[in-house]
Design a protein around this motif. Structure first.
Motif, PDB file in Angstrom:
ATOM      1  N   SER A   1       3.504   7.908   9.211  1.00 42.16           N
ATOM      2  CA  SER A   1       1.846   7.658   9.577  1.00 42.16           C
ATOM      3  C   SER A   1       1.408   8.560  10.784  1.00 42.16           C
ATOM      4  O   SER A   1       2.160   8.955  11.778  1.00 42.16           O
ATOM      5  CB  SER A   1       1.788   6.201   9.908  1.00 42.16           C
ATOM      6  OG  SER A   1       2.570   5.682  10.835  1.00 42.16           O
TER       7      SER A   1
ATOM      8  N   LYS B   1       0.905  -1.149  -0.010  1.00 43.58           N
ATOM      9  CA  LYS B   1       0.230   0.088  -0.007  1.00 43.58           C
ATOM     10  C   LYS B   1       0.933   1.147  -0.167  1.00 43.58           C
ATOM     11  O   LYS B   1       1.857   1.298   0.827  1.00 43.58           O
ATOM     12  CB  LYS B   1      -0.840   0.025   1.341  1.00 43.58           C
ATOM     13  CG  LYS B   1      -1.860  -1.247   1.190  1.00 43.58           C
ATOM     14  CD  LYS B   1      -2.678  -1.118   2.494  1.00 43.58           C
ATOM     15  CE  LYS B   1      -3.610  -2.346   2.495  1.00 43.58           C
ATOM     16  NZ  LYS B   1      -4.762  -2.342   3.885  1.00 43.58           N
ATOM     17  N   LEU B   2       0.814   2.070  -0.886  1.00 41.15           N
ATOM     18  CA  LEU B   2       1.510   3.270  -1.020  1.00 41.15           C
ATOM     19  C   LEU B   2       0.980   4.360  -0.191  1.00 41.15           C
ATOM     20  O   LEU B   2       1.780   5.057   0.211  1.00 41.15           O
ATOM     21  CB  LEU B   2       1.561   3.692  -2.650  1.00 41.15           C
ATOM     22  CG  LEU B   2       2.062   2.684  -3.609  1.00 41.15           C
ATOM     23  CD1 LEU B   2       1.951   3.245  -5.040  1.00 41.15           C
ATOM     24  CD2 LEU B   2       3.388   2.304  -3.154  1.00 41.15           C
ATOM     25  N   ALA B   3      -0.170   4.382  -0.095  1.00 38.70           N
ATOM     26  CA  ALA B   3      -0.905   5.672   1.042  1.00 38.70           C
ATOM     27  C   ALA B   3      -2.113   4.980   1.379  1.00 38.70           C
ATOM     28  O   ALA B   3      -2.960   4.018   0.894  1.00 38.70           O
ATOM     29  CB  ALA B   3      -0.775   6.679   0.306  1.00 38.70           C
TER      30      ALA B   3
ATOM     31  N   VAL C   1       1.595   7.292   4.442  1.00 39.36           N
ATOM     32  CA  VAL C   1       2.255   7.364   3.262  1.00 39.36           C
ATOM     33  C   VAL C   1       3.837   6.682   3.086  1.00 39.36           C
ATOM     34  O   VAL C   1       4.310   6.888   4.150  1.00 39.36           O
ATOM     35  CB  VAL C   1       2.199   8.775   2.538  1.00 39.36           C
ATOM     36  CG1 VAL C   1       3.159   9.678   3.496  1.00 39.36           C
ATOM     37  CG2 VAL C   1       2.752   8.783   1.057  1.00 39.36           C
TER      38      VAL C   1
ATOM     39  N   THR D   1      -7.377   2.887   0.331  1.00 39.23           N
ATOM     40  CA  THR D   1      -6.010   2.900  -0.079  1.00 39.23           C
ATOM     41  C   THR D   1      -5.254   2.881  -1.454  1.00 39.23           C
ATOM     42  O   THR D   1      -6.080   2.816  -2.348  1.00 39.23           O
ATOM     43  CB  THR D   1      -5.343   1.464   0.389  1.00 39.23           C
ATOM     44  OG1 THR D   1      -6.086   0.549  -0.258  1.00 39.23           O
ATOM     45  CG2 THR D   1      -5.621   1.237   1.874  1.00 39.23           C
TER      46      THR D   1
ATOM     47  N   ALA E   1       7.374   5.931   0.465  1.00 34.49           N
ATOM     48  CA  ALA E   1       8.006   5.966  -0.877  1.00 34.49           C
ATOM     49  C   ALA E   1       9.191   5.021  -0.986  1.00 34.49           C
ATOM     50  O   ALA E   1      10.012   5.221  -0.471  1.00 34.49           O
ATOM     51  CB  ALA E   1       8.448   7.219  -0.733  1.00 34.49           C
TER      52      ALA E   1
ATOM     53  N   GLY F   1       8.645   5.963   5.305  1.00 31.96           N
ATOM     54  CA  GLY F   1       7.230   6.170   5.618  1.00 31.96           C
ATOM     55  C   GLY F   1       6.914   7.038   6.663  1.00 31.96           C
ATOM     56  O   GLY F   1       7.623   7.343   7.681  1.00 31.96           O
TER      57      GLY F   1
END
Length: 298
Positions: free
Chosen positions: A74, A24-26, A56, A289, A58, A72
């Motif tokens: 959060s 999940k990228l974001a 998110v 997501t 990267a 990341g």
């Protein structure tokens, strides 16, 4: 192993309330735990929770796909309500969690991978200026091996608050995938089974068991009017999970079921505990997501 498959392995390192078995990228998520009665000598008192979170990440691929680094960020919020309608008592408190994670995924051989995660975290009610008590350094290390095309196993250690307070725990991973069936265990984070419905793979149905907890630095229990040091809570969520692919990269996630083993405790500065454990009750979650375009296709 392809670049996408390598990146997808990072999800096995995630122990947040928004973790899953695919990359999940974001994303964002809302969870509701409706009112349930407290246990023991707390007749007439009820507790409920509302939670919101977002994240998110990267990924960066280096060394000809032998190394992947993922940065990341959060955020999570927990709003707890303790009330007694007959006595006209209501206590509402809000806690926040901000975490920055650094994940490395190293392809050691064609079968073996090594994954590490370091996550400096702030977890507090933020009622007072920040101090070292608001800070935690969480993390994990796991080595995993592909046994064949559909099976991967692994093991390692994790320092986590998933069981309510910071603990160093062993980890065990088992993942099996065949056709539209996918079963995975990543203990102590979850046990999950899913089935992809239809040829277009838009719908996925599943069942999930998830221990879920947290540790927050706190300054006051407004219900009991005492000065406190820490709040711990933990529960086990059991129930179905449904996902629907809205677009190639956007997915809706719905879950619900039974939330049991609900333990909620304050600790004061002397280490004494104050329990507000509650009965089992229902819960539901909804999330949105962002995933890679070809994840989920069979």
């Amino acid at each position: 192993m392809s670049k996408l498959n390598l990146i997808a392995m990072l999800l096995l390192m995630s122990c947040s309330s928004i973790a899953a078995q695919e990359l999940k990228l974001a994303g964002i998520e809302y969870a509701n735990y409706p009112k349930v009665n407290l246990k023991d000598d707390a007749d007439g008192f009820e507790a409920s929770f509302h939670e919101f979170g977002g994240f998110v990440g990267a990924p960066i691929v280096l060394m000809d796909k032998q190394l992947i680094l993922v940065n990341g960020l959060s955020y999570g919020m927990v709003k707890s309500t303790l009330e007694n309608p007959q006595l006209g008592i209501e206590s509402i408190q809000t806690y926040h969690r901000i975490s920055y994670s650094m994940v490395s995924i190293i392809k050691v051989t064609e079968q073996w991978m090594l994954m590490t995660r370091l996550a400096p975290t702030l977890a507090s009610d933020f009622d007072q200026p920040l101090s070292e008590d608001d800070f935690m350094m969480l993390g994990s290390v796991i080595a995993s091996k592909t046994l064949n095309e559909g099976v991967r196993i692994g093991g390692g250690v994790v320092y986590t608050t998933r069981l309510g307070r910071p603990l160093l725990l062993p980890m065990f991973q088992y993942a099996y995938k065949k056709d539209k069936h996918h079963f995975s265990m990543f203990l102590p984070a979850f046990i999950h089974y899913s089935y992809v419905v239809g040829k277009d793979a838009h719908w996925t149905l599943g069942m999930k068991v998830t221990p879920n907890g947290a540790n927050f630095n706190a300054y006051q229990d407004t219900f009991a009017q005492i000065e406190v040091d820490k709040l711990n809570y933990v529960r086990v969520n059991i129930g179905p999970e449904i996902t629907y692919r809205l677009t190639e990269m956007l997915r809706l996630e719905l879950a619900g079921g039974l939330s049991t083993k609900r333990m909620y405790k304050y600790f004061d500065n002397q280490g004494d505990g104050y329990n507000y454990n509650s009965n089992s009750g229902g819960f539901f979650k909804v999330g949105l997501t962002v995933v890679p375009p070809d994840m989920g296709k069979k």
